[in-house]
Scaffold this active site. Structure first.
Site, PDB file in Angstrom:
ATOM      1  N   ARG A  23       3.331   0.744  -4.100  1.00 63.57           N
ATOM      2  CA  ARG A  23       3.651   0.156  -5.412  1.00 63.57           C
ATOM      3  C   ARG A  23       2.394  -0.252  -6.175  1.00 63.57           C
ATOM      4  O   ARG A  23       2.244   0.028  -7.345  1.00 63.57           O
ATOM      5  CB  ARG A  23       4.567  -1.060  -5.230  1.00 63.57           C
ATOM      6  CG  ARG A  23       6.009  -0.700  -4.944  1.00 63.57           C
ATOM      7  CD  ARG A  23       6.850  -1.933  -4.788  1.00 63.57           C
ATOM      8  NE  ARG A  23       6.431  -2.719  -3.628  1.00 63.57           N
ATOM      9  CZ  ARG A  23       6.915  -3.913  -3.325  1.00 63.57           C
ATOM     10  NH1 ARG A  23       7.813  -4.490  -4.108  1.00 63.57           N
ATOM     11  NH2 ARG A  23       6.515  -4.565  -2.250  1.00 63.57           N
ATOM     12  N   ARG A  52      12.722 -10.989   4.838  1.00 65.43           N
ATOM     13  CA  ARG A  52      12.052 -11.843   3.864  1.00 65.43           C
ATOM     14  C   ARG A  52      12.846 -13.136   3.778  1.00 65.43           C
ATOM     15  O   ARG A  52      14.067 -13.129   3.859  1.00 65.43           O
ATOM     16  CB  ARG A  52      11.958 -11.141   2.508  1.00 65.43           C
ATOM     17  CG  ARG A  52      10.975  -9.971   2.550  1.00 65.43           C
ATOM     18  CD  ARG A  52      10.880  -9.225   1.239  1.00 65.43           C
ATOM     19  NE  ARG A  52       9.751  -8.288   1.236  1.00 65.43           N
ATOM     20  CZ  ARG A  52       9.803  -7.061   1.735  1.00 65.43           C
ATOM     21  NH1 ARG A  52      10.926  -6.608   2.259  1.00 65.43           N
ATOM     22  NH2 ARG A  52       8.739  -6.279   1.711  1.00 65.43           N
ATOM     23  N   GLY A  79       8.028  -6.004   5.043  1.00 63.60           N
ATOM     24  CA  GLY A  79       8.405  -4.639   5.378  1.00 63.60           C
ATOM     25  C   GLY A  79       7.890  -4.228   6.748  1.00 63.60           C
ATOM     26  O   GLY A  79       6.801  -4.612   7.159  1.00 63.60           O
ATOM     27  N   THR A 129       1.216  -3.203   7.201  1.00 63.97           N
ATOM     28  CA  THR A 129       1.881  -2.672   6.012  1.00 63.97           C
ATOM     29  C   THR A 129       1.425  -1.236   5.804  1.00 63.97           C
ATOM     30  O   THR A 129       0.225  -0.952   5.887  1.00 63.97           O
ATOM     31  CB  THR A 129       1.574  -3.510   4.759  1.00 63.97           C
ATOM     32  OG1 THR A 129       1.971  -2.786   3.591  1.00 63.97           O
ATOM     33  CG2 THR A 129       0.102  -3.855   4.644  1.00 63.97           C
ATOM     34  N   ASP A 175       1.226   0.475   3.154  1.00 67.43           N
ATOM     35  CA  ASP A 175       0.562   0.745   1.879  1.00 67.43           C
ATOM     36  C   ASP A 175      -0.958   0.627   1.930  1.00 67.43           C
ATOM     37  O   ASP A 175      -1.647   1.068   1.013  1.00 67.43           O
ATOM     38  CB  ASP A 175       1.082  -0.202   0.792  1.00 67.43           C
ATOM     39  CG  ASP A 175       2.502   0.100   0.372  1.00 67.43           C
ATOM     40  OD1 ASP A 175       3.039   1.136   0.821  1.00 67.43           O
ATOM     41  OD2 ASP A 175       3.079  -0.688  -0.400  1.00 67.43           O
ATOM     42  N   ASP A 235       0.599  -9.486   2.491  1.00 66.40           N
ATOM     43  CA  ASP A 235       0.083 -10.628   1.729  1.00 66.40           C
ATOM     44  C   ASP A 235       1.055 -11.800   1.680  1.00 66.40           C
ATOM     45  O   ASP A 235       0.664 -12.957   1.848  1.00 66.40           O
ATOM     46  CB  ASP A 235      -0.244 -10.196   0.295  1.00 66.40           C
ATOM     47  CG  ASP A 235      -1.660  -9.651   0.173  1.00 66.40           C
ATOM     48  OD1 ASP A 235      -2.412  -9.751   1.154  1.00 66.40           O
ATOM     49  OD2 ASP A 235      -2.002  -9.131  -0.902  1.00 66.40           O
TER      50      ASP A 235
END
Length: 322
Positions: free
Chosen positions: A173, A74, A13, A127, A129, A105
């Site tokens: 997530r 991806r 992402g 990222t 997140d 990761d």
């Protein structure tokens, strides 16, 4: 062995600040008299040979831009031994001595596999997140939080006008860091994160009823993506409290936009560190932030670390958001 040529790619992402990291890698590499190759669309580009040579001007006027100038994707093929070997063969054909991988990761696992195939790699955590176990901070996190805060502030205006409850889903997530920090920043009545199981009655309904008794008439509930179910949650809140409730999913708006100062500076520091690591003949490393300083770890060690949730900050939120 002297490192004469390196490549840089972005994978997974996108995150604001990736361009700042690319810029730092390119300019630090050239400053060290290295040839720098840009790889388009992540590991797919490394497999197919979708590459181009970069110079100082290749990265002009990108530090303030969101997204990634190298594009990202991806790559299911790269998850196979044959795909890794193709990527390694491309590197050897181009004379690439090492690769900087900017991503999460999954991207680091790919970097570990490529290093095992003979191409030294260094990972930079990019990222929104903030879910990389080995690093206190990831590139893109600050921008995403500020974007979410701004969007919720706007929702608050309409919630206040109508005495409504806004149930807002933010990204995250597996990690509730965006939800926790955004929730505190906007004064959310409740913050729901994947790290802490919640009870609807105790953590949402009872808190709303308590604040109603003190005169509060509009409410913000922040929900991490990993918790989900905001539409159903809004309906249940309205059913139990009688307060008109609306659900909003902020979604990918949090990925975009001009990166904040912090993301630009951290990305620049990390990009420079990654080049230094490759220059010193090392690979299979991940750049990270620990105690506010730039450090690096072995990739396997980094992937085995455990991400901790800031329960102290969560407890503060419970105390002051009433």
């Amino acid at each position: 062995m002297a490192v004469k040529s390196i490549a840089v790619l972005t994978s997974g992402g996108d995150a604001p600040g990736m361009n700042a990291a690319i810029r730092a890698v390119v300019r630090a590499g050239i400053n060290n008299e290295m040839r720098v190759i840009g790889v388009r669309r992540g590991y797919n580009g490394l497999i197919s040979g979708d590459v181009f040579e970069m110079n100082l001007r290749s990265v002009s006027d990108i530090i303030h831009r969101g997204g990634t100038m190298l594009f990202t994707a991806r790559s299911p093929e790269f998850n196979t031994p044959a795909g890794v070997q193709k990527a390694a063969d491309t590197c050897r054909r181009l004379g690439v001595d090492g690769v900087v991988v900017i991503g999460g990761d999954g991207s680091f696992r790919g970097a570990r596999d490529l290093t095992a195939a003979g191409i030294p790699c260094v990972g930079i955590p990019g990222t929104i997140d903030n879910d990389i176990q080995c690093s206190e901070y990831t590139v893109g996190f600050d921008t995403a939080m500020n974007t979410a805060m701004e969007m919720v502030d706007r929702l608050r205006d309409t919630s206040q006008s109508h005495d409504r409850c806004s149930v807002v889903e933010v990204m995250g997530r597996r990690c509730g860091d965006i939800a926790l920090n955004t929730g505190i920043a906007v004064g959310a009545t409740s913050i729901l994160v994947p790290e802490i199981p919640y009870d609807l009655q105790r953590d949402v309904i009872d808190r709303m009823r308590f604040t109603q008794k003190t005169g509060k008439k509009h409410f913000i509930i922040i929900v991490a993506e990993g918790v989900g179910g905001v539409e159903e949650l809004a309906k249940e809140i309205q059913k139990q409290t009688g307060v008109e409730s609306r659900a909003t999913v902020l979604g990918h708006v949090q990925r975009g936009g001009s990166p904040t100062l912090r993301d630009r500076v951290v990305a620049s520091e990390m990009g420079n560190r990654a080049v230094d690591i490759l220059k010193n003949g090392m690979g299979n490393r991940v750049v990270a932030v620990k105690d506010g300083r730039i450090v690096d770890y072995d990739i396997t060690e980094a992937l085995n670390m455990k991400k901790t949730f800031n329960k102290e900050l969560y407890e503060i939120a419970l105390k002051i958001s009433i």
